[in-house]
Motif scaffolding. Structure first.
Motif, PDB file in Angstrom:
ATOM      1  N   THR A  42       2.151   1.129   0.469  1.00 34.84           N
ATOM      2  CA  THR A  42       1.656   1.440  -0.873  1.00 34.84           C
ATOM      3  C   THR A  42       0.275   2.062  -0.760  1.00 34.84           C
ATOM      4  O   THR A  42      -0.438   1.848   0.227  1.00 34.84           O
TER       5      THR A  42
ATOM      6  N   CYS B 187      -3.164   3.420  -3.471  1.00 35.05           N
ATOM      7  CA  CYS B 187      -3.719   3.335  -4.815  1.00 35.05           C
ATOM      8  C   CYS B 187      -4.298   4.693  -5.182  1.00 35.05           C
ATOM      9  O   CYS B 187      -5.339   5.097  -4.644  1.00 35.05           O
TER      10      CYS B 187
ATOM     11  N   GLU C  57       1.130   7.844 -11.637  1.00 34.21           N
ATOM     12  CA  GLU C  57       1.736   6.674 -12.293  1.00 34.21           C
ATOM     13  C   GLU C  57       2.065   5.592 -11.276  1.00 34.21           C
ATOM     14  O   GLU C  57       2.386   5.875 -10.132  1.00 34.21           O
ATOM     15  N   GLU C  58       2.043   4.357 -11.746  1.00 37.53           N
ATOM     16  CA  GLU C  58       2.418   3.246 -10.891  1.00 37.53           C
ATOM     17  C   GLU C  58       3.932   3.277 -10.655  1.00 37.53           C
ATOM     18  O   GLU C  58       4.715   3.549 -11.558  1.00 37.53           O
TER      19      GLU C  58
ATOM     20  N   ASN D 297       2.874   4.468  -5.097  1.00 33.88           N
ATOM     21  CA  ASN D 297       1.612   4.217  -5.806  1.00 33.88           C
ATOM     22  C   ASN D 297       1.689   2.863  -6.497  1.00 33.88           C
ATOM     23  O   ASN D 297       2.644   2.588  -7.225  1.00 33.88           O
ATOM     24  N   LYS D 298       0.691   2.030  -6.246  1.00 31.15           N
ATOM     25  CA  LYS D 298       0.688   0.720  -6.895  1.00 31.15           C
ATOM     26  C   LYS D 298      -0.286   0.634  -8.047  1.00 31.15           C
ATOM     27  O   LYS D 298      -0.521  -0.411  -8.608  1.00 31.15           O
ATOM     28  N   GLY D 299      -0.854   1.750  -8.417  1.00 28.19           N
ATOM     29  CA  GLY D 299      -1.744   1.767  -9.573  1.00 28.19           C
ATOM     30  C   GLY D 299      -3.174   1.484  -9.171  1.00 28.19           C
ATOM     31  O   GLY D 299      -3.579   1.693  -8.038  1.00 28.19           O
ATOM     32  N   GLN D 300      -3.939   0.949 -10.089  1.00 28.30           N
ATOM     33  CA  GLN D 300      -5.360   0.679  -9.871  1.00 28.30           C
ATOM     34  C   GLN D 300      -5.532  -0.615  -9.106  1.00 28.30           C
ATOM     35  O   GLN D 300      -4.828  -1.595  -9.333  1.00 28.30           O
TER      36      GLN D 300
END
Length: 186
Positions: free
Chosen positions: A147, A149, A154-155, A181-184
């Protein structure tokens, strides 16, 4: 009386002489027999049931063999195409590593053209590339190897493709190895 005749034969001969002569074809005789004698016969009903089951089993067997034959034909090239995937990977690596070096410009252009022709040829045989950046992660065609960030994406979408995946006529030959992508980060 003739010498082969018995007294018991006389009533039968008399009945035959009085009965009208009926001239029936073979088919008519069989149909008449089935209608009057065999219709009530349990053995005949059981034989008919066995015959119908055998016919149904035969039809099911034919359909299954046809379906299996179609599938073998459809995916006959799968192993050959799977063996060609490393060639595509190496062509992509050559293009990637040459970068924007002006000395390699013509060589890179030739490799890109070769790769494009190769991909077009494989596409004619049903092979398609899967695993583009930005598409939603699908465990059916993607293999997550990690993953990352990236706030701008988009997540749960594919952030980076480590190795392209390929699908042959709807069947995954090789899943795309991707970073999701796992987001923020918290």
């Amino acid at each position: 009386m003739s010498k082969n005749r018995t007294p018991d034969d006389e009533p039968q001969e008399a009945a035959e002489a009085q009965a009208p002569k009926i001239d029936l074809s073979e088919e008519e005789l069989v149909a008449l027999c089935k209608a009057h004698v065999c219709a009530k016969c349990a053995v005949m009903a059981e034989a008919e049931d066995v015959k119908l089951r055998a016919l149904a089993d035969n039809e099911n067997f034919k359909r299954r063999i046809q379906r299996e034959t179609d599938e073998v034909r459809r995916y006959a090239t799968e192993s050959v195409l799977a063996d060609l995937l490393p060639v595509l990977d190496n062509l992509a690596l050559a293009i990637e590593h040459a970068g924007s070096d002006p000395a390699c410009k013509n060589l890179v252009m030739g490799v890109e053209m070769t790769r494009k022709i190769f991909l077009d040829t494989l596409k004619k045989h049903g092979l398609e590339c899967v695993g583009a950046c930005g598409e939603a992660f699908d465990p059916g065609v993607h293999e997550a190897i990690g993953t990352v960030c990236q706030p701008d994406k988009e997540e749960g979408c594919v952030a980076q493709v480590a190795q392209a995946g390929y699908v042959l006529k709807g069947r995954v030959i090789r899943p795309a190895k991707v970073l999701v992508n796992k987001g923020q980060e918290a």
